[in-house]
Design an enzyme around this catalytic site. Sequence first.
Site, PDB file in Angstrom:
ATOM      1  N   LEU A 184       0.197   5.433  -2.977  1.00 37.88           N
ATOM      2  CA  LEU A 184       0.290   4.229  -2.151  1.00 37.88           C
ATOM      3  C   LEU A 184       1.765   3.931  -1.938  1.00 37.88           C
ATOM      4  O   LEU A 184       2.568   4.069  -2.875  1.00 37.88           O
ATOM      5  CB  LEU A 184      -0.359   3.033  -2.862  1.00 37.88           C
ATOM      6  N   ASP A 185       2.150   3.520  -0.744  1.00 41.41           N
ATOM      7  CA  ASP A 185       3.535   3.126  -0.494  1.00 41.41           C
ATOM      8  C   ASP A 185       3.937   1.981  -1.423  1.00 41.41           C
ATOM      9  O   ASP A 185       3.084   1.166  -1.809  1.00 41.41           O
ATOM     10  CB  ASP A 185       3.694   2.642   0.952  1.00 41.41           C
ATOM     11  N   PRO A 186       5.229   1.886  -1.782  1.00 41.85           N
ATOM     12  CA  PRO A 186       5.675   0.739  -2.586  1.00 41.85           C
ATOM     13  C   PRO A 186       5.296  -0.612  -1.974  1.00 41.85           C
ATOM     14  O   PRO A 186       4.972  -1.550  -2.698  1.00 41.85           O
ATOM     15  CB  PRO A 186       7.200   0.924  -2.622  1.00 41.85           C
TER      16      PRO A 186
END
Length: 321
Positions: free
Chosen positions: A49-51
Amino acid sequence: MSAPRARVVRRPVHGVLLLDKPRGLSSNDALQKCKWLLRAEKAGHTGTLDPLATGVLPLCFGAATKFSQLHLDADKAYEAVAVLGVVTSTGDAEGEVVSQAPVPHVDDVVLAKLESLFTGRLKQVPPMHSALKKDGKALYEYARAGETVEREPREITVHELRLEAIAHEGWAALKIRTRVSKGTYIRTLGEDIGKALGCGAHLASLRRVATGPFDISECVDLEAFQAMSEPEREAALLMPEALLGGHTPVTLGRDDAGRFLSGLRRRGAWPDIEAAAVFGEDPPALLGTGHVKAGELIPGRLLSPIEIQQILQSRTATTTP
């Protein structure tokens, strides 16, 4: 002079933690934090998951890492907010504003047209700010160097899409609820919806609410996990077979189980099975995966006898008062 940090003594831990990843933390940072909290020897995840994003992040430990790749292909569900009329360099709130435009009137008729336009099989160009690799190099590395490289459109499927016009911090925005196939970038979906409206858009927030069979309601957040005792943390893990929900269970007696774990094929009155989760009968335990062809059970990914024994011991420890 500061005192040296105490060395963490690692131990065998087997299972799946459904983490509600917080915003601002990379998937790998979340994994390493939980690995440290569990003192686990081995860990991996089922896709990043993206930050910027929050939500469902299944983390695998020990024997469960053998099946983590199975969930890379799982459908995923998201909730997002796309701010209209503002385009950023990254497609999300982390980037610099590169253009602004007036936002047209968005009513139910417009929303319905957008939902229809962006549901089904679509072609999507991966964003430059992504971990997808070209010539052995992640696209975000090119982007950080100020380079833009050509990317081939990829086929994705948007199974469901629901849009709602809202206000977000004083800006016109859309709330996006969607269920999509693997490889779908929600940032790009938000940008494409903004382009279709003629004003552009970027994501202000992104939350994954489901991946495969795992729902956000089953997840534990990082603060709560940190506050647990070590036995409570271990009890929060799902068994490795939680990753095999789409597999047909096959159970073997003691003799056949031992031979199967040695990598030998077994014969039985089974129909053809494309994906089987194979269990031992005595003791009841997951042995691994396989498939059945013409009455023959063919081993796939197998647990080791040591891993099985450790799982049985931890199961007894967590159920004994």
